[in-house]
Enzyme design. Structure first.
Site, PDB file in Angstrom:
ATOM      1  N   GLU A 448       0.954  -1.129  -0.153  1.00 16.93           N
ATOM      2  CA  GLU A 448      -0.055  -0.105   0.151  1.00 16.93           C
ATOM      3  C   GLU A 448       0.841   1.295   0.156  1.00 16.93           C
ATOM      4  OE1 GLU A 448      -1.740   0.146   3.905  1.00 16.93           O
ATOM      5  OE2 GLU A 448      -2.924   2.322   3.644  1.00 16.93           O
ATOM      6  N   ASP A 521      -0.635  -1.166   6.107  1.00 17.68           N
ATOM      7  CA  ASP A 521      -0.480  -0.526   7.031  1.00 17.68           C
ATOM      8  C   ASP A 521      -1.415  -1.010   8.185  1.00 17.68           C
ATOM      9  OD1 ASP A 521       1.380   1.397   6.109  1.00 17.68           O
ATOM     10  OD2 ASP A 521      -0.255   2.819   5.705  1.00 17.68           O
ATOM     11  N   ASP A 523      -3.435   0.253  10.096  1.00 19.34           N
ATOM     12  CA  ASP A 523      -4.584   1.084  10.802  1.00 19.34           C
ATOM     13  C   ASP A 523      -5.614   0.742  10.074  1.00 19.34           C
ATOM     14  OD1 ASP A 523      -4.228   2.004   8.225  1.00 19.34           O
ATOM     15  OD2 ASP A 523      -3.333   3.952   8.763  1.00 19.34           O
ATOM     16  N   ASP A 525      -7.346   2.258   7.441  1.00 10.61           N
ATOM     17  CA  ASP A 525      -7.266   2.388   5.828  1.00 10.61           C
ATOM     18  C   ASP A 525      -6.516   1.058   5.494  1.00 10.61           C
ATOM     19  OD1 ASP A 525      -8.647   4.636   5.539  1.00 10.61           O
ATOM     20  OD2 ASP A 525      -6.804   5.907   5.199  1.00 10.61           O
TER      21      ASP A 525
END
Ligand code: 0RA
Length: 657
Positions: A448, A521, A523, A525
């Site tokens: 990503e 990641d 998180d 997102d």
């Protein structure tokens, strides 16, 4: 693990070393020496397989009509109890045996044979290895049988009876209760997961109409009940729960022919992907087989003949008489794929001696099944369309749209080909490929963001690690049709990099890498992008997942620095335990929000170095549950998604890693 020869023989009868005792000991020993041969593996999967094995015996009893309720309990001490209200395992010693039938069933490999239920037993695959295998792999186990007004009980240690079967009480009702405590000498993990067991029990309840299965977790006081009056109809409605169905009531039929039982439920939705699940004797045939082939052939044919008979294709503007065939009336041509767009179906067959083939032994080989499923499907669909013309027309409409989209997709694909042909190696520009060419030794990180992609490119071992950075969000494939999907640049880059094509042209053997590693990641997102990527792979490149080529990278969440020493923690718990061990002074803690915060060397050390990293392999033991989940998470409706996330916050976190 001790072998039987070093332990005292159990006193199963007056003669300690009679032939059947020796046979039992040898059997137990074989199972304990090579557990994976019997239950697949000794990880979480094999552990849960033990529950299924015990439950399957009760389901067999339900299939012959003597049991309508099964209760599965995960106990506080970590054992599992399965209770059914069937006839109870027989007590009387079988002909030629001294021990009770119960003991024979509990201690002899493949005790089947003379006790056979006359139901549909399984040969091959992992199911049906017998409860004696579970017994052998349990530190302890016991059974209680209620029969003829009595309660009988026998206890076992690592498969060996402690004593003879004994009467321990009286009870009017009949049934069998089995409790086992998995042996930590055998299993890598002995912790049962509620959700894993629940998925399988739900599936069994769908497949066995009218059977009630209850799951209780006494560790946390949680309980679910599965009972589906509609059986397979309820199953397809469940799969379509977050989609918009094209007609309300699933088409549902069943028939027995030449000793083969066929049951099918069908419902279309306004989406674009195909969700067809096939089962043989309650086992999900992931690789399909003759039953699925028979169904597909008949489905396409029935729709086609109905459309032709009533001239429903005539005025369509779809592809005409192209290389994909003519319909002879000057209308558009449809092919099999068109009849499966937005199709949700479950095919369940019961076959007495199934032959399982394929890489994972989940492909039905019996050739006689194809014709039978085909004939039954043709017959029922033909009649159904005649009796329900409005549903028939809606299905034909849907198929016509699919055929037109297929034409558009072909054009989009040709565009992809032409465009990529201009590129040097026909590979996407942002792919940093590896130098080795042998797919077996090569891996690709799908990363990503450009900045993390940059770190990965610098940190990798370029001989065998390729990096494909993806920019921003990728398209949600649950909401788009194939032609649109193929126009999406990020997806196109992925398709060309992976090398195995997509849709009708997908060929898993052409994969350029044998590890496809999604690295995002840690998180919200990141987990969203990961789910998008997995949804795409699940819907359009499923075989990559089935063959175990798809992985998720596990970047650390924290770095703890103490003087010059660095520690990496991959969870909150790990961080806490590291912090606890260190003196309070001179400790610094950094939380990583994104991959981009790590320098190339750190990324290599923590997440990419095969010597040190942990990768999570994506497995699909339960494709139907995964399907339902992907459609919940990614479907057009946001309400079910938020509801799901609220109800399953911790599960989503687990699922997402
Ligand atoms: C063989 C024969 C009979 C019942 C069973 C097996 C049986 C096995 C299991 C395992 C778990 N639950 C079960 N319930 C039944 C029937 C013998 C008879 O009563 O005629």
């Amino acid at each position: 693990m001790k072998s039987a020869s070093t332990q005292a023989a159990p006193k199963t009868s007056e003669h300690n070393y009679d032939a059947s005792t020796i046979k039992v000991l040898k059997g137990l020993d074989a199972v304990r020496r090579r557990p994976a041969m019997y239950i697949g593996d000794i990880s979480q999967r094999g552990l849960h397989h033990c529950v299924y094995e015990v439950v399957d015996n009760s389901v067999d009893e339900a299939m012959v009509g003597y049991c309508d309720k099964i209760v599965v309990e995960i106990n506080k001490d970590g054992s599992v109890t399965v209770t059914d209200n069937g006839r109870g395992i027989p007590i009387e010693p079988p002909p030629g045996e001294k021990a009770s039938a119960v003991q024979v069933v509990m201690t002899t490999l493949h005790a089947g044979g003379k006790f056979d239920h006359e139901s549909y037993k399984v040969s091959g695959g992992l199911h049906g290895v017998g409860v004696s295998v579970v017994n052998a792999l349990s530190e302890w186990c016991w059974v209680e049988i209620c029969r003829d007004g009595e309660v009988y009980r026998q206890d076992y240690d690592r498969g060996k009876p402690r004593k003879k079967l004994a009467k321990v009480g009286t009870r009017k009702k009949t049934g069998t209760k089995t409790c086992f405590f998995p042996d930590s000498e055998i299993f890598k993990t002995t912790e049962f997961k509620f959700d894993i067991i629940a998925s399988r029990l739900r599936e069994l309840a769908f497949l066995n109409q009218g059977l009630t299965i209850i799951l209780k977790d006494h560790r946390v006081d949680k309980e679910v009940e599965f009972y589906f009056k509609g059986g397979l109809s309820a199953f397809v409605q469940y799969l379509n729960e977050n989609k918009t169905a094209v007609f309300r009531k699933p088409i549902h039929f069943s028939k027995i022919k030449d000793d083969i039982e066929v049951e099918i439920a069908i419902q279309y939705n306004d989406g674009y992907s195909e969700s067809v699940y096939s089962y043989v004797n309650n086992i999900n045939t992931i690789e399909g087989g003759t039953h699925l082939t028979g169904f597909r052939t008949a489905l396409t044919r029935s729709i086609n003949s109905y459309a032709l008979k009533y001239n429903l294709l005539k005025n369509s503007k779809g592809p005409k008489n192209g290389k994909n065939g003519k319909n002879g009336k000057g209308g558009m041509a449809m092919i099999g794929d068109d009849s499966r767009e937005g199709l949700t179906a479950v095919i369940s067959v019961r076959v007495r001696e199934p032959q399982f083939e394929g890489q994972t032994k989940t492909k039905l080989g019996n050739s006689e099944v194809r014709g039978i499923v085909e004939a039954i499907t043709n017959e029922h669909l033909g009649a159904f369309f005649e009796e329900n013309p409005s549903v028939g027309k809606r299905i034909v409409d849907k198929v016509v749209q699919a055929a037109m989209a297929r034409d558009a997709a072909r054009k989009a694909r040709e565009l992809t080909r032409r465009k990529t042909a201009l590129d040097s190696a026909a590979l996407p520009g942002k792919l940093a490929d590896c130098s080795l060419r042998d797919p077996e030794s090569c891996e690709i990180y799908i990363v990503e963001g450009d900045s993390a992609g940059g770190s990965a490119k610098q940190g990798r071992d370029r001989r065998y690690q390729a990096i494909l950075p993806l920019r921003g969000k990728i398209l949600n494939v649950e909401k788009a049709r194939i032609d649109k999907i193929l126009r999406n640049e990020e997806i196109r880059a992925m398709i060309t990099a992976l090398g195995c094509g997509v849709g009708d042209e997908f060929n898993v053997d052409k994969a350029r890498y044998h590890k496809i590693i999604v690295m995002t990641d840690a998180d919200v997102d990141g987990s969203h992008i990961r789910t998008l990527l997995l949804t795409f792979l699940f819907r359009y490149m499923r075989a990559l997942i089935d063959q175990g080529l798809v992985y998720i990278a596990q970047p650390p969440l924290f770095r703890v620095k103490h003087g010059k020493t660095e520690y990496w923690a991959y969870s909150e718990e790990e961080k806490d335990s590291i912090m606890k061990k260190l003196p309070k002074t001179g400790v610094s803690l950094q939380r990583y929000k994104g991959l981009g915060e790590m320098n190339p060397d750190q990324l290599w050390k923590t997440t990419m170095d095969p010597e040190k990293r942990t990768l999570l392999k994506i497995t699909l033991d339960d494709a139907a549950t995964a399907d339902h989940l992907f459609s919940t998470l990614m479907g057009p409706d946001t309400a079910p998604r938020s509801k799901f996330i609220q109800e399953n916050a911790s599960y989503v976190r687990n699922l997402d890693i």
